[in-house]
Scaffold this motif. Sequence first.
Motif, PDB file in Angstrom:
ATOM      1  N   ARG A  23       0.852  -1.229   0.041  1.00 12.28           N
ATOM      2  CA  ARG A  23      -0.091   0.041   0.013  1.00 12.28           C
ATOM      3  C   ARG A  23       1.086   1.376  -0.098  1.00 12.28           C
ATOM      4  O   ARG A  23       0.489   2.598   0.274  1.00 12.28           O
ATOM      5  N   SER A  55      -9.945  -0.893  -6.299  1.00 16.34           N
ATOM      6  CA  SER A  55      -9.105  -0.617  -5.310  1.00 16.34           C
ATOM      7  C   SER A  55      -8.709   0.981  -5.261  1.00 16.34           C
ATOM      8  O   SER A  55      -8.695   1.456  -6.303  1.00 16.34           O
ATOM      9  N   CYS A  60      -4.431   1.131  -9.817  1.00 20.18           N
ATOM     10  CA  CYS A  60      -5.771   0.565 -10.031  1.00 20.18           C
ATOM     11  C   CYS A  60      -6.710   1.763 -10.802  1.00 20.18           C
ATOM     12  O   CYS A  60      -7.103   1.355 -11.745  1.00 20.18           O
ATOM     13  N   ASP A  80     -12.542  -0.243  -0.447  1.00 21.90           N
ATOM     14  CA  ASP A  80     -11.271  -0.640   0.486  1.00 21.90           C
ATOM     15  C   ASP A  80     -10.937  -1.961   0.459  1.00 21.90           C
ATOM     16  O   ASP A  80      -9.675  -2.193   0.675  1.00 21.90           O
ATOM     17  N   SER A  83      -8.284  -3.587  -1.864  1.00 20.67           N
ATOM     18  CA  SER A  83      -7.090  -2.951  -1.929  1.00 20.67           C
ATOM     19  C   SER A  83      -5.861  -4.226  -1.632  1.00 20.67           C
ATOM     20  O   SER A  83      -6.230  -5.102  -0.976  1.00 20.67           O
ATOM     21  N   SER A 154      -8.428  -4.832  -9.187  1.00 25.46           N
ATOM     22  CA  SER A 154      -7.550  -4.951  -7.948  1.00 25.46           C
ATOM     23  C   SER A 154      -6.020  -5.474  -8.259  1.00 25.46           C
ATOM     24  O   SER A 154      -5.522  -4.968  -9.028  1.00 25.46           O
TER      25      SER A 154
END
Length: 236
Positions: A23, A55, A60, A80, A83, A154
């Motif tokens: 992330r 995501s 994305c 979310d 993600s 995703s």
Amino acid sequence: MPTLILVRHGRSTANTSGVLAGRTPGVALDERGAEQAAALPGRLSALTLAAAVSSPLQRCRQTLQPLLDARPDLPLHTEDRISECDYGDWSGRKLAELADEPLMKVVQQHPSAAAFPGGESMRTMQARAVDAVRDWNARVEAEHGEDATYLMCSHGDIIKSLVADALGMHLDLFQRVQADPCSVTAIRYTRLRPFLLRLGDTGDFASLAPPEQAIGADAAGDRATDAAVGGGAGAP
């Protein structure tokens, strides 16, 4: 119930540099990834899409932008729960370095027992993604009918875990699934069982040929047996 089109984001700068992005903010598509995204509207031109779900991560959203430009009436939603896996302390590190971590063998061979330091477990990752798909299936069916088709953009490990769920596979087997950048996977859900219609379709067979040195090849451990954590970079 609806048909779900799962699109992995296009190739990113992290993919080509052999980094486990997770992330980490600011990870964008590279030049090849932008080309893959630009080709997506044409590849999906035969499909009527009820919605696009993304995501929240930049790579994305960038992947979907050409499709949204081509279909200005296509509603976009951010979810979310699809993600990327929260790799915690592993995020932003070189995969070549992570290959020597004792946890990597667990990730490869017993992922249902793998929990990333400072992050989440792979079981949690799969559970939240499956919950998201179940909720979106119900929402899309209620709003557009049981024959509707919708899209989710995703990440590699998320898509692999959803495929494992659709096939009734234990999470420990999900590393046998491959999802290259900008690949399309399709799952048709019914009241009694899902059907896997496409798996990792890129329309490009170059990724099947053994390259002399794949992008990021030294970052995934033993290429003969290990899966690319995070999904890999695909064909050069």
